[in-house]
Design a protein around this motif. Structure first.
Motif: not given
Length: 325
Positions: A135-137, A140-145, A188-191, A295-298
């Motif tokens: 749940a941490a990231v 949508d946070a990745i998309a707008g990172s 999934a995060l890698a994708q 985002v990277a820090a999270r």
């Protein structure tokens, strides 16, 4: 009968005092006039407009975040109830993320200390570290990172490698739902990271060397600190370190002061040194740079906190120690 001369004689002793008083008053009035005339209204307005005193006492975002983190630590140390410790840990985690994003040279310190606070919070509240990591990231946070292509590629490779490693360990020891969920989350995060820059070649290898995993399926020695840890915890910590490496450049210890320049300042000039590789390799503005670092820090904090939950030594010296030569 008192004559005029007698009246004069009686009043005479008091005259020196009157003259002194009048002289003091006259001097004071003269001083006021002199000061008033020497300070024109224009000068007063100019001094007020410059606002030097206000500027000198205004804290930078880096200083605000760092002082907040220190205050949270003090609150945690003196807390009496679990509720107070929980609140202090949650606040500390956010303040350390802000340190990672806003303080030059403090990405590793901020993200790893945030991880320690997250781990403390999960222990106090009894939550699942696996669920917390997932749940941490949000996607949508990745998309707008605003992560650059080089940053996204490096993090995607680390995440895909971790997903593969956790999956191998789960298969060897008997697949658990938590381990498989964590593996799927990595992949999934890698994708999502690869999708940020579709024009860039996919860095994922899908399959990685398994010799170390098969030789040490339970415990392994951390090559950075020399400490013994669980293999799954090592995988997660290696992922966190890879993200730190992707987001930072080597800086001397003399540059890593507590009141260093904030990230927005370093990102605003192409000639200045930067904590973010993207701040020096792209035209990303200050606000976008801070968002990318946040985002990277999270992600880093999430992976490191999971490493602690899986058995990696959870203390500052273990996560902030430089690599051994």
């Amino acid at each position: 009968m008192q004559t005029v001369w007698d009246s004069i004689q009686l009043a005479a002793p008091h005259r020196p005092h009157r003259r002194i008083a009048r002289g003091v008053i006259a001097g004071f009035v003269g001083l006021v006039v002199l000061v008033t005339s020497s300070c024109s209204p224009a000068d007063s307005a100019l001094a007020r407009i410059e606002g030097r005193a206000e500027q000198e006492t205004e804290l930078s975002p880096c200083e605000v975040a760092y002082q907040g983190a220190q205050h949270d630590q003090a609150a945690f140390d003196t807390a009496i109830t679990s509720v107070q410790r929980s609140q202090a840990s949650r606040s500390a985690s956010e303040h350390w993320i802000a340190v990672a994003a806003n303080c030059t040279g403090r990405f590793a310190e901020g993200s790893m200390n945030s991880a320690l606070a997250l781990y403390a919070l999960s222990r106090i509240e009894g939550t699942s570290p696996f669920s917390d990591a997932i749940a941490a990231v949000p996607s949508d946070a990745i998309a707008g990172s605003h992560l650059s292509s080089s940053e996204a590629s490096a993090i995607a490779l680390a995440e895909d490698r971790a997903g593969f490693g956790i999956e191998v360990l789960a298969a060897r020891s008997g697949a658990s739902s938590d381990s498989l969920r964590l593996s799927d989350n990595h992949k999934a995060l890698a994708q999502s990271l690869v999708s940020l820059h579709p024009e860039t070649s996919d860095p994922r290898e899908k399959v990685y060397a398994v010799q170390q995993l098969l030789a040490h399926p339970a415990t392994i020695t951390d090559s950075v600190t020399g400490l013994s840890t669980t293999t799954s915890g090592q995988i997660e910590m290696d992922t966190a370190r890879a993200i730190v490496e992707a987001m930072t450049v080597t800086k001397s210890s003399s540059e890593n002061d507590t009141d260093g320049d904030d990230a927005s300042a370093s990102a605003s000039s192409s000639s200045s040194s930067s904590t973010s590789t993207s701040a020096s390799s792209s035209n990303r503005n200050a606000e976008d740079s801070i968002q990318a670092l946040t985002v990277a820090a999270r992600i880093t904090a999430s992976r490191a906190a999971t490493a602690f939950a899986l058995g990696f030594p959870a203390f500052r010296a273990a996560v902030l120690t430089p690599a051994r030569s």
